[in-house]
Design a protein around this motif. Structure first.
Motif, mmCIF file in Angstrom:
data_model
loop_
_atom_site.group_PDB
_atom_site.id
_atom_site.type_symbol
_atom_site.label_atom_id
_atom_site.label_comp_id
_atom_site.label_asym_id
_atom_site.label_seq_id
_atom_site.Cartn_x
_atom_site.Cartn_y
_atom_site.Cartn_z
ATOM 1 N N VAL A 44 68.642 44.141 1.589
ATOM 2 C CA VAL A 44 69.097 43.248 2.657
ATOM 3 C C VAL A 44 68.767 41.791 2.338
ATOM 4 O O VAL A 44 69.295 40.880 2.983
ATOM 5 C CB VAL A 44 68.456 43.645 4.004
ATOM 6 C CG1 VAL A 44 68.962 45.005 4.453
ATOM 7 C CG2 VAL A 44 66.936 43.635 3.921
ATOM 8 N N ARG A 45 67.913 41.547 1.352
ATOM 9 C CA ARG A 45 67.556 40.167 0.987
ATOM 10 C C ARG A 45 68.529 39.559 -0.022
ATOM 11 O O ARG A 45 68.479 38.358 -0.283
ATOM 12 C CB ARG A 45 66.134 40.132 0.426
ATOM 13 C CG ARG A 45 65.052 40.493 1.436
ATOM 14 C CD ARG A 45 63.662 40.362 0.848
ATOM 15 N NE ARG A 45 63.471 41.307 -0.247
ATOM 16 C CZ ARG A 45 63.085 42.563 -0.082
ATOM 17 N NH1 ARG A 45 62.866 43.032 1.143
ATOM 18 N NH2 ARG A 45 62.910 43.358 -1.118
ATOM 19 N N ASP A 46 69.393 40.374 -0.617
ATOM 20 C CA ASP A 46 70.352 39.859 -1.593
ATOM 21 C C ASP A 46 71.497 39.132 -0.896
ATOM 22 O O ASP A 46 71.824 39.406 0.265
ATOM 23 C CB ASP A 46 70.913 41.001 -2.447
ATOM 24 C CG ASP A 46 69.878 41.560 -3.419
ATOM 25 O OD1 ASP A 46 69.192 40.744 -4.078
ATOM 26 O OD2 ASP A 46 69.749 42.790 -3.512
ATOM 27 N N ARG A 47 72.107 38.205 -1.638
ATOM 28 C CA ARG A 47 73.252 37.440 -1.123
ATOM 29 C C ARG A 47 74.529 38.168 -1.551
ATOM 30 O O ARG A 47 74.919 38.138 -2.728
ATOM 31 C CB ARG A 47 73.229 36.015 -1.665
ATOM 32 C CG ARG A 47 74.362 35.134 -1.153
ATOM 33 C CD ARG A 47 74.233 33.707 -1.683
ATOM 34 N NE ARG A 47 75.356 32.873 -1.293
ATOM 35 C CZ ARG A 47 75.490 32.270 -0.117
ATOM 36 N NH1 ARG A 47 74.532 32.426 0.788
ATOM 37 N NH2 ARG A 47 76.544 31.529 0.165
ATOM 38 N N ILE A 48 75.185 38.792 -0.589
ATOM 39 C CA ILE A 48 76.366 39.606 -0.866
ATOM 40 C C ILE A 48 77.579 38.949 -0.219
ATOM 41 O O ILE A 48 77.553 38.613 0.972
ATOM 42 C CB ILE A 48 76.185 41.037 -0.339
ATOM 43 C CG1 ILE A 48 74.963 41.695 -0.998
ATOM 44 C CG2 ILE A 48 77.430 41.878 -0.600
ATOM 45 C CD1 ILE A 48 74.611 43.052 -0.438
ATOM 46 N N LEU A 49 78.622 38.752 -1.012
ATOM 47 C CA LEU A 49 79.852 38.140 -0.525
ATOM 48 C C LEU A 49 81.002 39.130 -0.634
ATOM 49 O O LEU A 49 81.123 39.843 -1.647
ATOM 50 C CB LEU A 49 80.197 36.882 -1.324
ATOM 51 C CG LEU A 49 79.158 35.755 -1.373
ATOM 52 C CD1 LEU A 49 79.700 34.585 -2.181
ATOM 53 C CD2 LEU A 49 78.784 35.294 0.033
ATOM 54 N N LEU A 50 81.824 39.172 0.400
ATOM 55 C CA LEU A 50 83.059 39.959 0.395
ATOM 56 C C LEU A 50 84.218 38.992 0.553
ATOM 57 O O LEU A 50 84.312 38.295 1.560
ATOM 58 C CB LEU A 50 83.055 40.977 1.541
ATOM 59 C CG LEU A 50 84.372 41.721 1.798
ATOM 60 C CD1 LEU A 50 84.776 42.550 0.585
ATOM 61 C CD2 LEU A 50 84.265 42.620 3.033
ATOM 62 N N ASP A 51 85.067 38.923 -0.460
ATOM 63 C CA ASP A 51 86.180 37.965 -0.483
ATOM 64 C C ASP A 51 85.686 36.547 -0.249
ATOM 65 O O ASP A 51 86.338 35.732 0.416
ATOM 66 C CB ASP A 51 87.229 38.331 0.585
ATOM 67 C CG ASP A 51 87.891 39.665 0.306
ATOM 68 O OD1 ASP A 51 87.979 40.049 -0.875
ATOM 69 O OD2 ASP A 51 88.315 40.338 1.281
ATOM 70 N N GLY A 52 84.488 36.237 -0.792
ATOM 71 C CA GLY A 52 83.937 34.896 -0.675
ATOM 72 C C GLY A 52 83.188 34.617 0.603
ATOM 73 O O GLY A 52 82.628 33.530 0.768
ATOM 74 N N ASN A 53 83.145 35.582 1.516
ATOM 75 C CA ASN A 53 82.445 35.405 2.793
ATOM 76 C C ASN A 53 81.118 36.154 2.787
ATOM 77 O O ASN A 53 81.051 37.304 2.339
ATOM 78 C CB ASN A 53 83.317 35.917 3.947
ATOM 79 C CG ASN A 53 84.629 35.161 4.048
ATOM 80 O OD1 ASN A 53 84.661 33.935 3.991
ATOM 81 N ND2 ASN A 53 85.730 35.897 4.170
ATOM 82 N N LEU A 54 80.091 35.492 3.291
ATOM 83 C CA LEU A 54 78.764 36.091 3.319
ATOM 84 C C LEU A 54 78.738 37.303 4.245
ATOM 85 O O LEU A 54 79.222 37.247 5.374
ATOM 86 C CB LEU A 54 77.728 35.064 3.785
ATOM 87 C CG LEU A 54 76.259 35.513 3.776
ATOM 88 C CD1 LEU A 54 75.800 35.801 2.350
ATOM 89 C CD2 LEU A 54 75.378 34.431 4.402
ATOM 90 N N VAL A 55 78.161 38.398 3.749
ATOM 91 C CA VAL A 55 78.072 39.631 4.521
ATOM 92 C C VAL A 55 76.698 39.710 5.169
ATOM 93 O O VAL A 55 75.671 39.567 4.496
ATOM 94 C CB VAL A 55 78.296 40.863 3.614
ATOM 95 C CG1 VAL A 55 78.077 42.150 4.399
ATOM 96 C CG2 VAL A 55 79.695 40.830 3.026
ATOM 97 N N SER A 56 76.675 39.939 6.476
ATOM 98 C CA SER A 56 75.414 40.068 7.196
ATOM 99 C C SER A 56 74.895 41.493 7.089
ATOM 100 O O SER A 56 75.631 42.451 7.326
ATOM 101 C CB SER A 56 75.599 39.693 8.665
ATOM 102 O OG SER A 56 74.430 39.969 9.409
ATOM 103 N N LEU A 57 73.629 41.619 6.716
ATOM 104 C CA LEU A 57 73.006 42.936 6.601
ATOM 105 C C LEU A 57 71.828 43.092 7.549
ATOM 106 O O LEU A 57 71.166 44.125 7.546
ATOM 107 C CB LEU A 57 72.525 43.174 5.163
ATOM 108 C CG LEU A 57 73.611 43.190 4.085
ATOM 109 C CD1 LEU A 57 72.980 43.283 2.705
ATOM 110 C CD2 LEU A 57 74.561 44.350 4.298
#
Length: 319
Positions: A44-57
């Motif tokens: 949950v601490r990683d920076r994950i993007l979906l289609d360039g948008n930040l995903v909230s975990l």
């Protein structure tokens, strides 16, 4: 601890595992600036993007699990959008805070009945996975009458579909008023392959003219949920469903209680911009000016009034 990327995103309610795997394969997801690939793990601490948008975990382990049943009519498709402009089942679902609805399996265009939705992708994956062996029950109308030999074949030996044997757990005549040259049956199956029920009947020489799913696992489609309507699962229904796939302990803290997030009322099928509960709550909080109340005169007041009127009459008589 890290989890596989698709599991982490599914648990946070961003889709089912299978759906997220296709996103990874098509290069739509990056982790800490690098394009993700199947097998990658994340936290949950990683920076994950979906289609360039930040995903909230952040909601992965705290957001209450929600689920609803939807009565799908014929003519709707089970995708979020359709290039041909056909109506989709997602258009009629109520709004959901901090997430989105994930479909538990699909029904084809000409099949009606029960569809389950949840905001938890991990739960959706478990409900769909063949290893859980959840029963799906259908009402099916076929042309003609199935012989005993046909029923035996469908429930015993099975028929070949895509190179694999498929069979029903049971085939029982359904007590339906509409019969004629057609016959209605109740069938139970534990798989969810593409158009499997229709193809199995086709394999034994009977064309399916109507098909409706009436149960998925522990959840039955109730008569009060009309076509195009949805209804949230009650807390006990949801808990029973979660435990049926072995996730009761894992999600114990995320199951809503009647006091915190009880079952909602049925919806008419129109998408909601805000929940009616929220709007009612806002009106209640802003509309709380005290209303004038009528006070009944007490006994002493009534007594004084009578005494005053008597005195006045005596004075007028003397004068």
């Amino acid at each position: 601890m890290s989890d596989k990327l698709q599991k982490l995103l599914a648990h946070a309610g961003h889709g089912s595992r299978r759906e997220i795997e296709t996103w990874i394969e098509s290069g739509r997801i990056t982790v800490n600036g690098k394009r993700a690939k199947l097998g990658d793990r994340a936290t949950v601490r990683d920076r994950i993007l979906l289609d360039g948008n930040l995903v909230s975990l952040n909601s992965a382990a705290t957001e209450p699990i929600r689920a609803l049943m939807y009565h799908k009519p014929e003519g709707e498709i089970c995708t979020r959008s359709d290039p041909k402009g056909r109506p989709t089942v997602f258009e009629k679902l109520p709004a959901i805070p901090n997430g989105r609805w994930v479909s538990v399996g699909r029904l084809d265009l000409n099949t009606s009945g029960l569809l389950l939705f949840t905001n938890n992708g991990e739960l959706a994956n478990k409900l769909m996975h063949p290893s859980t062996g959840l029963e799906r029950e259908y009402l099916v109308r076929i042309r003609g009458v199935a012989s005993d030999e046909t029923v035996q074949k469908l429930t015993g030996d099975g028929v070949m579909i895509d190179g694999r044997k498929a069979k029903f757990d049971s085939v029982q005549p359904a007590d339906m008023a509409e019969q004629g040259t057609n016959r209605w049956y109740r069938v139970v199956i534990r798989e969810g392959r593409y158009r499997e029920v229709r193809r199995m009947w086709d394999a034994v020489g009977h064309t399916v003219s109507r098909l409706k799913r009436i149960r998925y696992g522990t959840v039955k489609l109730t008569r009060d949920v009309k076509q195009g309507q949805s209804s949230k699962l009650a807390p006990k229904q949801l808990e029973k469903l979660v435990r049926s796939v072995g996730l009761g302990d894992a999600f114990a803290g995320q199951l809503y209680s009647a006091g915190r997030d009880g079952p909602g009322s049925r919806t008419s099928g129109k998408p909601a911009r805000a929940s009616s509960t929220t709007r009612r709550g806002q009106r209640a909080s802003t509309d709380r000016s005290p209303r004038p109340t009528k006070k009944s005169p007490n006994k002493s007041t009534r007594g004084n009034s009578r005494a005053g009127s008597t005195t006045a009459r005596r004075r007028s008589t003397k004068s």
